[in-house]
Design a protein around this motif. Structure first.
Motif, mmCIF file in Angstrom:
data_model
loop_
_atom_site.group_PDB
_atom_site.id
_atom_site.type_symbol
_atom_site.label_atom_id
_atom_site.label_comp_id
_atom_site.label_asym_id
_atom_site.label_seq_id
_atom_site.Cartn_x
_atom_site.Cartn_y
_atom_site.Cartn_z
ATOM 1 N N LYS A 1 31.991 11.863 19.536
ATOM 2 C CA LYS A 1 30.566 12.469 19.048
ATOM 3 C C LYS A 1 30.784 13.826 18.690
ATOM 4 O O LYS A 1 30.207 14.089 17.449
ATOM 5 N N LEU A 2 31.496 14.921 19.235
ATOM 6 C CA LEU A 2 31.529 15.879 18.710
ATOM 7 C C LEU A 2 32.254 15.936 17.447
ATOM 8 O O LEU A 2 31.809 16.599 16.457
ATOM 9 N N GLN A 3 33.386 15.256 17.434
ATOM 10 C CA GLN A 3 33.911 15.350 16.087
ATOM 11 C C GLN A 3 33.211 14.706 14.806
ATOM 12 O O GLN A 3 33.057 15.211 13.772
ATOM 13 N N SER A 4 32.457 13.602 15.166
ATOM 14 C CA SER A 4 31.592 13.082 14.154
ATOM 15 C C SER A 4 30.471 13.909 13.659
ATOM 16 O O SER A 4 30.214 14.172 12.623
ATOM 17 N N PHE A 5 30.116 14.478 14.612
ATOM 18 C CA PHE A 5 28.980 15.833 14.173
ATOM 19 C C PHE A 5 29.458 16.816 13.293
ATOM 20 O O PHE A 5 28.794 17.259 12.243
ATOM 21 N N CYS A 6 30.671 17.179 13.586
ATOM 22 C CA CYS A 6 31.309 18.409 12.891
ATOM 23 C C CYS A 6 31.509 17.650 11.346
ATOM 24 O O CYS A 6 31.364 18.518 10.425
ATOM 25 N N ARG A 7 31.862 16.377 11.081
ATOM 26 C CA ARG A 7 32.335 15.834 10.065
ATOM 27 C C ARG A 7 30.836 15.718 9.227
ATOM 28 O O ARG A 7 31.083 15.973 8.026
ATOM 29 N N VAL A 8 29.845 15.343 9.875
ATOM 30 C CA VAL A 8 28.695 14.818 9.188
ATOM 31 C C VAL A 8 28.016 16.362 8.607
ATOM 32 O O VAL A 8 27.679 16.599 7.491
ATOM 33 N N ALA A 9 28.261 17.353 9.576
ATOM 34 C CA ALA A 9 27.813 18.793 9.073
ATOM 35 C C ALA A 9 28.650 19.308 8.039
ATOM 36 O O ALA A 9 28.070 19.833 6.936
ATOM 37 N N ARG A 10 29.838 19.097 8.215
ATOM 38 C CA ARG A 10 30.930 19.266 7.036
ATOM 39 C C ARG A 10 30.591 18.799 5.610
ATOM 40 O O ARG A 10 30.437 19.210 4.459
ATOM 41 N N ASP A 11 30.202 17.351 5.810
ATOM 42 C CA ASP A 11 29.863 16.610 4.629
ATOM 43 C C ASP A 11 28.745 16.986 3.937
ATOM 44 O O ASP A 11 28.488 16.669 2.635
#
Length: 1111
Positions: free
Chosen positions: A678-688
């Motif tokens: 969940k943390l990884q996906s959140f960071c990716r979504v924010a980055r994208d």
């Protein structure tokens, strides 16, 4: 190959090797393997080759670190008397093998591969001082090598040497060329002096040509030179140095990113060091050498730990450390992979016979339970996809079942190494075409311009703590590049290398140099140079030119020039100004944020350091020094854009990563347990979404530090309100859900999430699989009518408040109702989660009782704002104060709202009272009520102004339908209609002491100044109302009413009588019981107690106005 690993006891080096059963995915159609081997194929174009390939690990949609290496001449190499093309005799198709779990038994070997590999020599041979010119272009002729079963070269031409490599392999070498014959000598080839042919320029040369570098190509941040031979391996570390390099010269060097060495080089007994790996805790380094030995180094001391580890009988080409730090895997030219215990230096399992002739890539999976290997014949990968890099100049993406998915093309020669950025959004590749290229894994396109070296590249590494690339190879230099600058340096978009704009800047720079040459002491040439360099985006040089310009101005005594100098800032002054703005801007930001590119957590100083090494900062610094007119505005804009961040709102689940779990680690490389995905996906979504920084409450707060934890709870609302985006993750809302799933989500029932969707201006909801809720692709779901209507229905909060909430004390009773149905894991958090909504700063005391936490909040609201609506509740009394509820659920029932009389009814009643004795009493009552003090708390005691109605009689009533333990009482009070009150407590029979019980109407000052229905909602104001603010402005009271007005003042009479009409409507009262000390306690009820005066004209019954002390 994919190897399933089991922990094993250490084995003696002389124990018989035990291989693994290999399952091959064959790349040669129709080739016959063992009967028990599958016939699964990776189809490849005829003639394509994967020589020494790459390992990439993928879990889900995430790929893990990569690298590889080797070797092919970048240009066509010719032998006098015979022409050999690079890779001509290598097998044109690949064999890719998938190895099952290691088992005892014999090894599976693949058939012999014969051919000639043309690669640059690993041994440097000095050319003669005088060399004959090579034959002219066009004089070459072709003579294919003829294989014979027996025979050999009886005599070699001058400058050629022959080496026996073992296993009947033979190597022939001169200063330009190496030819290797596998399993047999190389007869029949006429060897002369080798030379290079350039078909583009139609020239020949004994010396290898330097590749053409396009004008305007990106220059590296730093070039590191110290090795005397080619560099085989690079690693990036985050301890005392940034880069480590291993070289053919037998040394290992450490460097800081700026290029300065760290300590003395480490020496490896003079043998070439061809591989490196750093331990996960970055305290130890293991190296592999040409002699087949491994050496363990202490990172801090730079010394070898113990004796070399022996086992391989050929060069150790690849090393990798397991994620748990418990073992090391090594791959060698002897075709084996060995597993080592780093504490003892002994092997922990039998060697693995891979079937590769040489092993050039070994990589553990993120979980450490398996690893992949690659060699001359290819590479296979677990997870959802495979990446391979080849000497056919391509990078290919495969599915696990062998289907080719994507081909990345752009290199013009063999690819020797690939890596993934920390956030796994980009792939970086290095090639024998002397370039590093960056690929966007979403679009599968090359981004930015190539990064050029002066010779062929062999090694590549990407930092985990800062976004930069290190590359190295045959030119013996380490180039350090900024990923951010490389991505911006796009030949088609930002920096057109060959466009007219770039030509204009180049001409401007050239013109500036001419001005400087004509008058070196003048500032003018440097001013022009600064402008041109800034326009060309060469900001470091621009800053240096401007600094020189200022030094010229400092030596001019002309007043006009001195005035001009005062308009400019020196670089150091500009840096100070920018830093002041940065500190002011991020003061209300979270102190720790994830860098979404690297996945690393940065404190505030680290965030600033990252900014100050960015291209944006350098451009801003260059602008700030010169442009005084828009200096501050420009700084604020750049800083706000750079530091904007995304926040996560979610429901806590099991095994959420905490600060100590991720400190110093890249979140994208953490093991996928608990809430890590969940943390990884959140960071990716924010980055994208374009956000460089991101925050999550699970791991961005040090919960072991009470001071930090308290400050975080108090300021969390502010952090959410300053966020550029809040990402709301609904873990229990499945993909393709219909409207209503959001309302039913557990997220919508948690206490902390109230402020998390009220505070931010921009919020987006994501479902369990991180797809958009309702597939709503609007940039802000607060502007989505469908989603907002669902939230209004689920929360009871109106749309305008959901979209543009402002914290404050007004409307306290309504805000308490929002939280009344929500829960928190820690009972006291239900009060703490409302601190930001009411805009209060109170101590956070974890471990205190829920009633105390809520009591302190309500006490602050009433004392600071004078709003007594927080006293309107039903349920149980708090031990903190009896006038406050024991639980937030007491606010779930909406407050009593009596019907408002029409204007006609009010005027009729006022007219009937105007000529009675009630007028004078009304004037006196108005004056008394207007001068009442605000309610206040002192030592948990409420001092409450109120209108008192003494209880004349109280009798318990026995009804058959009464439900235990409720007790009903009939109450008679002076001036009020009779009441029926339900309580849990049996009230003491009416004592002889008069007025032991009181019915009281808490005084609400708003009754004096009723707000018209058309007035704006008070919750739209973000001004927190204090006690000093509750008196109305003079224009609302004193202009029309004074205490000395007589009965003939009709306007004041009318207003006083209108007050009597309002007081005559039904209202809520409290039942108070007098205590021995004269104070009172509230008797709680499960229902509102609604009272009404018996006779509105009898104003005297409302004249008992007091301030009571309530425990």
């Amino acid at each position: 190959m994919l190897h399933e690993l089991e922990r094993a006891e250490e084995v003696d080096e002389d124990e018989d090797d035990k291989g693994e059963k290999a399952t091959r995915i064959e790349g040669v159609r129709g080739r016959s393997w063992g009967e028990d081997e599958p016939a699964q194929c990776l189809s490849r174009p005829v003639g394509s080759v994967i020589p020494f390939v790459v390992v990439c690990f993928q879990s889900g949609d995430m790929f893990h670190a990569v690298t590889v290496g080797l070797l092919q001449t970048a240009s066509r190499t010719v032998c006098e008397g015979g022409v050999s093309e690079p890779g001509r005799y290598f097998k044109p198709l690949i064999d890719v093998m998938l190895l099952d779990k290691a088992k005892s038994g014999g090894s599976t070997k693949q058939g012999n591969v014969m051919g000639v590999a043309l690669v640059h020599s690993p041994t440097r041979v000095s050319p003669p001082k005088s060399a004959e010119n090579p034959p002219p272009y066009g004089a070459q002729h072709r003579q294919d090598a003829l294989w014979k079963e027996v025979g050999g070269n009886e005599a070699l031409p001058p400058r050629w040497q022959q080496f026996e490599l073992g296993d009947d392999d033979t190597q022939y070498q001169d200063d330009n060329l190496v030819m290797v014959s596998l399993n047999r000598p190389l007869p029949g080839v006429r060897l002369g002096r080798s030379y290079f042919v350039n078909h583009n320029t139609q020239t020949t040369s004994r010396k290898k040509p330097v590749p053409d570098r396009p004008e305007g190509s990106l220059t590296p941040d730093c070039i590191i030179e110290d090795h005397s031979e080619c560099i085989w391996s690079l690693v990036c570390v985050g301890t005392s140095c940034n880069v480590m390099s291993a070289s053919e010269d037998g040394s290992i060097c450490q460097w800081v990113r700026a290029g300065e060495p760290v300590g003395e080089p480490w020496r490896s007994d003079g043998r070439a060091v061809v591989s490196l790996a750093v331990s996960p805790d970055q305290t130890m380094v293991v190296s592999g050498s040409e002699d087949g030995k491994l050496r363990l180094w202490n990172m801090e001391e730079g010394n070898v730990v113990g004796d070399p580890w022996k086992g391989h009988n050929a060069a150790v080409r690849w090393l990798d450390w397991s994620p748990d730090d418990k073992e090391i895997a090594s791959g060698s030219q002897d075709g084996t992979i060995r597993r080592w215990n780093p504490k003892t230096g002994r092997q922990i399992a039998p060697p693995i016979e891979t079937g590769h002739r040489w092993v050039y890539a070994v990589k553990y999976s993120p979980q450490g339970d398996k690893f992949a290997s690659g060699g001359e014949d290819g590479v296979i990968q677990d997870g959802a996809h495979i990446f391979s890099a080849s000497r056919d100049f391509t990078i290919r993406k495969w599915s696990i079942d062998g289907k080719e998915l994507v081909v990345l093309r752009g290199h013009t020669n063999s690819i020797t190494s690939i890596c993934l950025t920390g956030d796994e959004s980009h792939l970086v590749s290095a090639s024998l075409d002397c370039s590093v290229r960056i690929w966007d894994l979403k679009t599968n396109e090359q981004v930015g311009d190539p990064l050029w070296h002066d010779d062929e590249l062999l090694a590549l590494a990407i930092s985990s703590d800062e976004p930069y690339i290190a590359s190295a190879g045959k030119d013996r230099k380490v180039y350090v590049w900024s990923i951010e600058a490389a991505l911006q340096h796009d030949g088609n978009q930002v920096h057109p290398n060959h466009g007219a704009e770039q030509m204009r800047w180049d001409e401007a720079i050239h013109s500036a140099h001419k001005v400087i040459e004509r008058n070196p002491s003048s500032y003018r040439g440097y001013e022009l140079k600064h402008a041109a360099l800034h326009g060309a985006q060469r900001y470091d040089e621009a800053i240096e030119a401007f600094h020189t310009m200022l030094s010229k101005l400092d030596h001019i005594s002309d007043p006009q020039m001195q005035n001009l100098r005062q308009q400019y800032l020196s670089p150091s002054d500009a840096e100070v100004m920018i830093r002041q703005v940065v500190h002011a801007q991020i003061e209300n930001f979270p102190p720790r944020l994830f860098h979404t590119t690297t996945g690393l957590l940065h404190d505030r100083n680290a965030q600033i350091n990252v900014f100050e090494t960015s291209t944006q900062y350098k451009e801003l610094l260059s602008l700030t020094m010169k442009h005084a007119d828009r200096r501050l505005e420009c700084i604020e804009e750049v800083v706000m854009t750079y530091f904007r961040y995304a926040m996560l709102s979610h429901r806590w689940e099991e095994q959420e990563p905490l600060l100590h779990d991720i400190q110093g680690k890249a979140v994208y490389k953490l093991e996928l347990v608990g809430g890590v995905h969940k943390l990884q996906s959140f960071c990716r979504v924010a980055r994208d979404a374009g956000y460089r920084w991101a925050w999550s409450d699970t791991c961005c707060i040090d919960k072991t530090n009470n001071v930090e934890l308290q400050e975080s709870v108090i300021t969390m609302f502010v952090w959410y309100s300053h966020s550029a985006l809040t990402i709301i993750y609904l873990s229990d809302v499945l993909p393709l859900s219909k409207p209503g799933a959001l309302a039913a989500s557990a997220w919508n029932k948690r206490g902390w999430t109230v402020q998390e969707f009220l505070a931010p201006k921009v919020a987006i909801f994501y479902q369990k699989d991180w797809s958009l809720y309702l597939d709503d692709r609007s940039p802000n779901h607060k502007e989505s009518l469908t989603i907002m209507q669902e939230l209004v229905h689920a929360t009871g909060i109106d749309t305008s408040t959901l979209v543009a909430f402002r914290p404050g004390m007004k409307g306290a009773r309504e805000k308490l109702q929002w939280a009344s149905t929500r829960t928190t894991t820690l009972q006291e958090d239900i009060a703490y989660s409302l601190f930001g909504i009411f805009g209060v700063r109170l101590p956070v005391i974890y471990g205190e009782k829920k009633q105390d936490a809520l009591g302190r909040l309500l006490q602050q609201i009433i004392a600071q704002s004078g709003d007594i609506t927080a006293l309107d509740w039903v349920g149980k009394s708090s031990q903190f104060n009896s006038c406050l509820p024991a639980d937030i659920t007491s606010y779930e029932v909406p407050p009593f709202a009596p019907p408002s009389p029409s204007e006609h009814e009010i005027q009729t009643t006022v007219s009937s009272l105007r000529n009675t004795a009630a007028v004078e009493l009304a004037l006196n009552l108005y004056t008394t009520l207007r001068n009442l003090p605000a309610p206040r708390f002192a030592h948990c005691r409420l001092h409450l102004p109120c209108i008192v109605f003494p209880v004349a009689a109280l009798r318990r009533r026995h009804d058959q339908d009464q439900v235990a333990p409720d007790v009903r009482h009939e109450v008679k009070a002076e001036g009020l209609n009779d009441l029926l009150i339900t309580t849990e407590d049996k009230l003491i029979p009416f004592p002889r002491t008069k007025h032991a019980f009181l019915l009281v109407r808490p005084w609400d000052r708003d009754i004096l100044y009723p707000v018209p229905d058309s007035a704006p909602d008070s919750t739209d104001s973000d001004d927190t109302q204090g006690v000093d603010d509750i008196n109305p402005p003079e224009s609302r009271a004193d202009d029309w009413f004074h205490a000395d007005h007589g009965p003939d003042d009709s306007e004041s009479h009318t207003q006083a009588l209108r007050l009597i009409v309002r007081l005559g409507q039904p209202f809520g009262v409290f039942l108070l019981a007098q205590q021995r000390g004269g104070e009172y306690k509230r008797i709680a009820s499960d229902h509102d107690i609604i009272a009404q005066v018996t006779d509105m004209a009898s104003v005297r019954c409302m004249m008992d106005v007091r301030t009571l002390e309530i425990l």
